[in-house]
Design a protein around this motif. Structure first.
Motif, PDB file in Angstrom:
ATOM      1  N   VAL A   1      -9.987 -34.636  49.359  1.00  0.00           N
ATOM      2  CA  VAL A   1      -9.195 -33.807  48.437  1.00  0.00           C
ATOM      3  C   VAL A   1      -9.903 -33.783  47.084  1.00  0.00           C
ATOM      4  CG1 VAL A   1      -6.944 -33.471  47.357  1.00  0.00           C
ATOM      5  CG2 VAL A   1      -7.094 -34.492  49.643  1.00  0.00           C
ATOM      6  N   SER A   2     -10.081 -32.597  46.538  1.00  0.00           N
ATOM      7  CA  SER A   2     -10.774 -32.472  45.260  1.00  0.00           C
ATOM      8  C   SER A   2     -10.559 -31.061  44.722  1.00  0.00           C
ATOM      9  CB  SER A   2     -12.272 -32.747  45.440  1.00  0.00           C
ATOM     10  OG  SER A   2     -12.928 -32.801  44.185  1.00  0.00           O
ATOM     11  N   LYS A   3     -11.332 -30.709  43.702  1.00  0.00           N
ATOM     12  CA  LYS A   3     -11.378 -29.338  43.212  1.00  0.00           C
ATOM     13  C   LYS A   3     -12.833 -29.028  42.860  1.00  0.00           C
ATOM     14  CE  LYS A   3      -9.226 -26.004  40.056  1.00  0.00           C
ATOM     15  NZ  LYS A   3      -8.180 -25.781  39.023  1.00  0.00           N
ATOM     16  N   VAL A   4     -13.321 -27.899  43.346  1.00  0.00           N
ATOM     17  CA  VAL A   4     -14.694 -27.478  43.059  1.00  0.00           C
ATOM     18  C   VAL A   4     -14.672 -26.015  42.631  1.00  0.00           C
ATOM     19  CG1 VAL A   4     -15.649 -29.108  44.756  1.00  0.00           C
ATOM     20  CG2 VAL A   4     -15.191 -26.731  45.432  1.00  0.00           C
ATOM     21  N   PRO A   5     -15.696 -25.576  41.903  1.00  0.00           N
ATOM     22  CA  PRO A   5     -15.734 -24.172  41.492  1.00  0.00           C
ATOM     23  C   PRO A   5     -15.894 -23.233  42.681  1.00  0.00           C
ATOM     24  CG  PRO A   5     -17.770 -25.303  40.915  1.00  0.00           C
ATOM     25  CD  PRO A   5     -16.819 -26.361  41.354  1.00  0.00           C
ATOM     26  N   LYS A   6     -15.514 -21.986  42.490  1.00  0.00           N
ATOM     27  CA  LYS A   6     -15.564 -20.999  43.563  1.00  0.00           C
ATOM     28  C   LYS A   6     -16.976 -20.526  43.871  1.00  0.00           C
ATOM     29  CE  LYS A   6     -10.950 -19.017  42.800  1.00  0.00           C
ATOM     30  NZ  LYS A   6     -10.206 -17.784  42.471  1.00  0.00           N
ATOM     31  N   HIS A   7     -17.905 -20.782  42.970  1.00  0.00           N
ATOM     32  CA  HIS A   7     -19.243 -20.221  43.169  1.00  0.00           C
ATOM     33  C   HIS A   7     -20.049 -20.971  44.243  1.00  0.00           C
ATOM     34  CE1 HIS A   7     -20.656 -23.600  40.838  1.00  0.00           C
ATOM     35  NE2 HIS A   7     -20.164 -23.142  39.697  1.00  0.00           N
ATOM     36  N   GLU A   8     -21.281 -20.536  44.449  1.00  0.00           N
ATOM     37  CA  GLU A   8     -22.093 -21.021  45.572  1.00  0.00           C
ATOM     38  C   GLU A   8     -22.384 -22.521  45.511  1.00  0.00           C
ATOM     39  OE1 GLU A   8     -23.106 -16.625  45.151  1.00  0.00           O
ATOM     40  OE2 GLU A   8     -22.636 -18.323  43.824  1.00  0.00           O
TER      41      GLU A   8
ATOM     42  N   VAL B   1     -18.978 -28.338  49.539  1.00  0.00           N
ATOM     43  CA  VAL B   1     -18.018 -28.274  50.644  1.00  0.00           C
ATOM     44  C   VAL B   1     -18.751 -28.237  51.986  1.00  0.00           C
ATOM     45  CG1 VAL B   1     -16.233 -26.851  51.727  1.00  0.00           C
ATOM     46  CG2 VAL B   1     -16.230 -27.180  49.238  1.00  0.00           C
ATOM     47  N   ASN B   2     -19.790 -27.429  52.060  1.00  0.00           N
ATOM     48  CA  ASN B   2     -20.559 -27.328  53.300  1.00  0.00           C
ATOM     49  C   ASN B   2     -21.164 -28.664  53.712  1.00  0.00           C
ATOM     50  OD1 ASN B   2     -20.006 -24.613  53.279  1.00  0.00           O
ATOM     51  ND2 ASN B   2     -22.059 -23.968  52.665  1.00  0.00           N
ATOM     52  N   GLU B   3     -21.612 -29.442  52.724  1.00  0.00           N
ATOM     53  CA  GLU B   3     -22.218 -30.737  53.028  1.00  0.00           C
ATOM     54  C   GLU B   3     -21.194 -31.684  53.655  1.00  0.00           C
ATOM     55  OE1 GLU B   3     -25.814 -33.088  52.922  1.00  0.00           O
ATOM     56  OE2 GLU B   3     -25.316 -30.954  52.795  1.00  0.00           O
ATOM     57  N   LEU B   4     -19.974 -31.647  53.170  1.00  0.00           N
ATOM     58  CA  LEU B   4     -18.908 -32.462  53.761  1.00  0.00           C
ATOM     59  C   LEU B   4     -18.589 -32.004  55.178  1.00  0.00           C
ATOM     60  CD1 LEU B   4     -16.603 -32.665  50.641  1.00  0.00           C
ATOM     61  CD2 LEU B   4     -17.757 -34.600  51.706  1.00  0.00           C
ATOM     62  N   ARG B   5     -18.486 -30.696  55.350  1.00  0.00           N
ATOM     63  CA  ARG B   5     -18.178 -30.146  56.677  1.00  0.00           C
ATOM     64  C   ARG B   5     -19.267 -30.511  57.688  1.00  0.00           C
ATOM     65  NH1 ARG B   5     -16.286 -24.071  54.749  1.00  0.00           N
ATOM     66  NH2 ARG B   5     -14.157 -24.616  54.106  1.00  0.00           N
ATOM     67  N   LYS B   6     -20.490 -30.571  57.222  1.00  0.00           N
ATOM     68  CA  LYS B   6     -21.619 -30.910  58.090  1.00  0.00           C
ATOM     69  C   LYS B   6     -21.399 -32.236  58.794  1.00  0.00           C
ATOM     70  CE  LYS B   6     -26.595 -31.897  57.690  1.00  0.00           C
ATOM     71  NZ  LYS B   6     -27.737 -31.914  56.744  1.00  0.00           N
ATOM     72  N   TYR B   7     -20.713 -33.149  58.127  1.00  0.00           N
ATOM     73  CA  TYR B   7     -20.481 -34.472  58.691  1.00  0.00           C
ATOM     74  C   TYR B   7     -19.053 -34.666  59.205  1.00  0.00           C
ATOM     75  CZ  TYR B   7     -25.015 -35.344  56.673  1.00  0.00           C
ATOM     76  OH  TYR B   7     -26.352 -35.268  56.375  1.00  0.00           O
ATOM     77  N   GLY B   8     -18.358 -33.550  59.416  1.00  0.00           N
ATOM     78  CA  GLY B   8     -17.065 -33.603  60.070  1.00  0.00           C
ATOM     79  C   GLY B   8     -15.872 -33.893  59.185  1.00  0.00           C
ATOM     80  N   VAL B   9     -16.055 -33.869  57.869  1.00  0.00           N
ATOM     81  CA  VAL B   9     -14.945 -34.126  56.951  1.00  0.00           C
ATOM     82  C   VAL B   9     -14.122 -32.857  56.781  1.00  0.00           C
ATOM     83  CG1 VAL B   9     -14.308 -34.765  54.589  1.00  0.00           C
ATOM     84  CG2 VAL B   9     -16.210 -35.931  55.738  1.00  0.00           C
ATOM     85  N   ASN B  10     -12.799 -32.974  56.875  1.00  0.00           N
ATOM     86  CA  ASN B  10     -11.908 -31.834  56.691  1.00  0.00           C
ATOM     87  C   ASN B  10     -11.796 -31.500  55.205  1.00  0.00           C
ATOM     88  OD1 ASN B  10      -9.252 -30.417  56.234  1.00  0.00           O
ATOM     89  ND2 ASN B  10      -9.237 -30.475  58.467  1.00  0.00           N
ATOM     90  N   THR B  11     -11.987 -30.228  54.856  1.00  0.00           N
ATOM     91  CA  THR B  11     -11.975 -29.793  53.454  1.00  0.00           C
ATOM     92  C   THR B  11     -10.824 -28.836  53.136  1.00  0.00           C
ATOM     93  OG1 THR B  11     -13.497 -27.964  53.969  1.00  0.00           O
ATOM     94  CG2 THR B  11     -14.485 -30.069  53.307  1.00  0.00           C
ATOM     95  N   ASP B  12      -9.803 -28.821  53.987  1.00  0.00           N
ATOM     96  CA  ASP B  12      -8.704 -27.870  53.818  1.00  0.00           C
ATOM     97  C   ASP B  12      -7.974 -28.024  52.491  1.00  0.00           C
ATOM     98  OD1 ASP B  12      -9.308 -26.901  56.293  1.00  0.00           O
ATOM     99  OD2 ASP B  12      -7.537 -27.719  57.311  1.00  0.00           O
ATOM    100  N   TYR B  13      -7.963 -29.231  51.921  1.00  0.00           N
ATOM    101  CA  TYR B  13      -7.183 -29.479  50.718  1.00  0.00           C
ATOM    102  C   TYR B  13      -8.038 -29.527  49.454  1.00  0.00           C
ATOM    103  CZ  TYR B  13      -3.734 -30.761  54.236  1.00  0.00           C
ATOM    104  OH  TYR B  13      -2.889 -30.747  55.315  1.00  0.00           O
ATOM    105  N   ILE B  14      -9.246 -28.996  49.540  1.00  0.00           N
ATOM    106  CA  ILE B  14     -10.068 -28.883  48.334  1.00  0.00           C
ATOM    107  C   ILE B  14      -9.675 -27.604  47.601  1.00  0.00           C
ATOM    108  CG2 ILE B  14     -12.398 -28.550  47.429  1.00  0.00           C
ATOM    109  CD1 ILE B  14     -13.479 -30.284  49.614  1.00  0.00           C
ATOM    110  N   ALA B  15      -9.183 -27.761  46.381  1.00  0.00           N
ATOM    111  CA  ALA B  15      -8.798 -26.606  45.558  1.00  0.00           C
ATOM    112  C   ALA B  15     -10.055 -25.942  44.997  1.00  0.00           C
ATOM    113  CB  ALA B  15      -7.885 -27.058  44.426  1.00  0.00           C
ATOM    114  N   ARG B  16      -9.958 -24.648  44.728  1.00  0.00           N
ATOM    115  CA  ARG B  16     -11.085 -23.885  44.180  1.00  0.00           C
ATOM    116  C   ARG B  16     -10.733 -23.380  42.792  1.00  0.00           C
ATOM    117  NH1 ARG B  16     -14.802 -22.782  48.330  1.00  0.00           N
ATOM    118  NH2 ARG B  16     -14.255 -24.163  50.052  1.00  0.00           N
ATOM    119  N   GLY B  17     -11.701 -23.489  41.886  1.00  0.00           N
ATOM    120  CA  GLY B  17     -11.494 -22.999  40.532  1.00  0.00           C
ATOM    121  C   GLY B  17     -12.260 -23.844  39.534  1.00  0.00           C
TER     122      GLY B  17
END
Length: 340
Positions: free
Chosen positions: A53-60, A66-82
């Motif tokens: 769970v975190s917040k990251v900017p919407k840009h690339e 987020v992609n790096e976390l997903r690469k290792y199987g971590v769920n990122t559904d609750y990461i806020a954007r902004g």
């Protein structure tokens, strides 16, 4: 499957190549990581249903994290954007008698300017078994401190196990503020993890007969630290990581845990360091895995220490080892021989 939730900041790490110094490097390598993100990756590697769970900017660049976390199987559904930016830190690796050096560029990062409305803790903790955070997160801003307190209160309300790695960072806040803020938050914790200086800097609990600068550590002194933490905050477990710094390249690595009944000291590993960033987080991930999987205090501690020993041999923030690799070392195979 039960959720294992971590909450904090994921950052962009920029590092000179190899052992170059900042002033001589013409290029930086890119790695993503952060205390709680590192723990989530460890838990995912061990087969747990890990959520970050975190917040990251919407840009690339935010998406890259987020992609790096997903690469290792971590769920990122609750990461806020902004927000405007992803926090950055520069890391120069030390060698021999030259220490490593970290320079932060994380002011006004997305997570530091997050608000309570960015996170629905009722939803996050639905079917959750464990919640982990570090003392770095509430240090980022008053907003983050308030959000962390809301999170631990909601976690306890829902019967979720809560752990905290104190992780004092003097570049983020003073000992006085850390003690005041963390003193309120850790009332809701079941497990506290600290290192040679965290308990002293945050809560004024000092280990006797210990000199951090010289690497001299007293087991008896840290037994007192663990017990005082345990008693003061009504914990289920208090764990202390013990790093003996012979040099930037070579450390002794062990830990102890107190469960209210006995003090347990782990095996000590003498390690040659490839990358020590994330060493404490890999211990936390291993301890959470062990305790949540039905291991006794001793086995959980030995799993955590073995996991963090292996992390010191891996470049980057994440501990990219399997449960089986940790168990092999835990059982005594420290030869490092080629596996064919």
């Amino acid at each position: 499957m039960s959720k294992f939730v971590t909450f904090g900041e994921i950052m962009l790490r920029l590092a000179p190549m190899g052992y170059e110094r900042f002033v001589q490097s013409k290029e930086f390598s890119v790695v993503y990581g952060g205390g709680e993100a590192n723990v989530a990756v460890s838990l995912s590697n061990y087969g747990k249903d890990a959520y970050f769970v975190s917040k990251v900017p919407k840009h690339e660049i935010g998406q890259c994290a987020v992609n790096e976390l997903r690469k290792y199987g971590v769920n990122t559904d609750y990461i806020a954007r902004g927000g405007e930016r992803l926090g950055i830190y520069f890391c120069e690796k030390g060698a021999s008698q030259r220490p490593s050096k970290v320079i932060y560029d994380r002011a006004h990062s997305s997570i530091s300017e997050a608000s309570s409305e960015d996170f629905n803790w009722d939803e996050v903790f639905k079917d959750a078994q464990w919640f982990h955070f570090t003392g770095i997160t509430p240090a980022l801003s008053d907003n983050c401190a308030e959000i962390t307190l809301e999170a631990v209160k909601k976690a306890k309300e829902k019967g979720v196990m809560v752990s905290c790695d104190l992780n004092y960072r003097k570049k983020l806040w003073s000992s006085e503020k850390a003690g005041k803020v963390m003193g309120e938050i850790v009332k809701y914790c079941d497990v506290i993890i600290a290192n040679e200086e965290d308990a002293e800097k945050v809560f004024g609990i000092k280990a006797d007969a210990t000199d951090i600068e010289s690497g001299k550590l007293s087991e008896e002194g840290y037994r007192k630290v663990a017990k005082e933490l345990f008693d003061r905050f009504g914990l289920k477990y208090a764990a202390i990581t013990l790093r003996e710094s012979y040099s930037a390249s070579d450390n002794g690595w062990s830990a102890m845990i107190y469960d209210g009944k006995e003090f347990i000291r782990s095996r000590k590993y003498d390690i040659r360091i490839v990358d020590r960033v994330g060493g404490g987080d890999s211990f936390a991930g291993g301890l959470i895995y062990g305790l949540s999987s039905g291991m006794g205090s001793k086995d959980a501690l030995e799993f955590a220490v073995a996991a963090s020993c292996l992390k010191h041999s891996i470049e980057g923030d994440f501990n990219l080892v399997s449960k089986e690799e940790v168990e092999t070392l835990m059982k005594g195979d420290a030869s490092g021989r080629v596996q064919r």
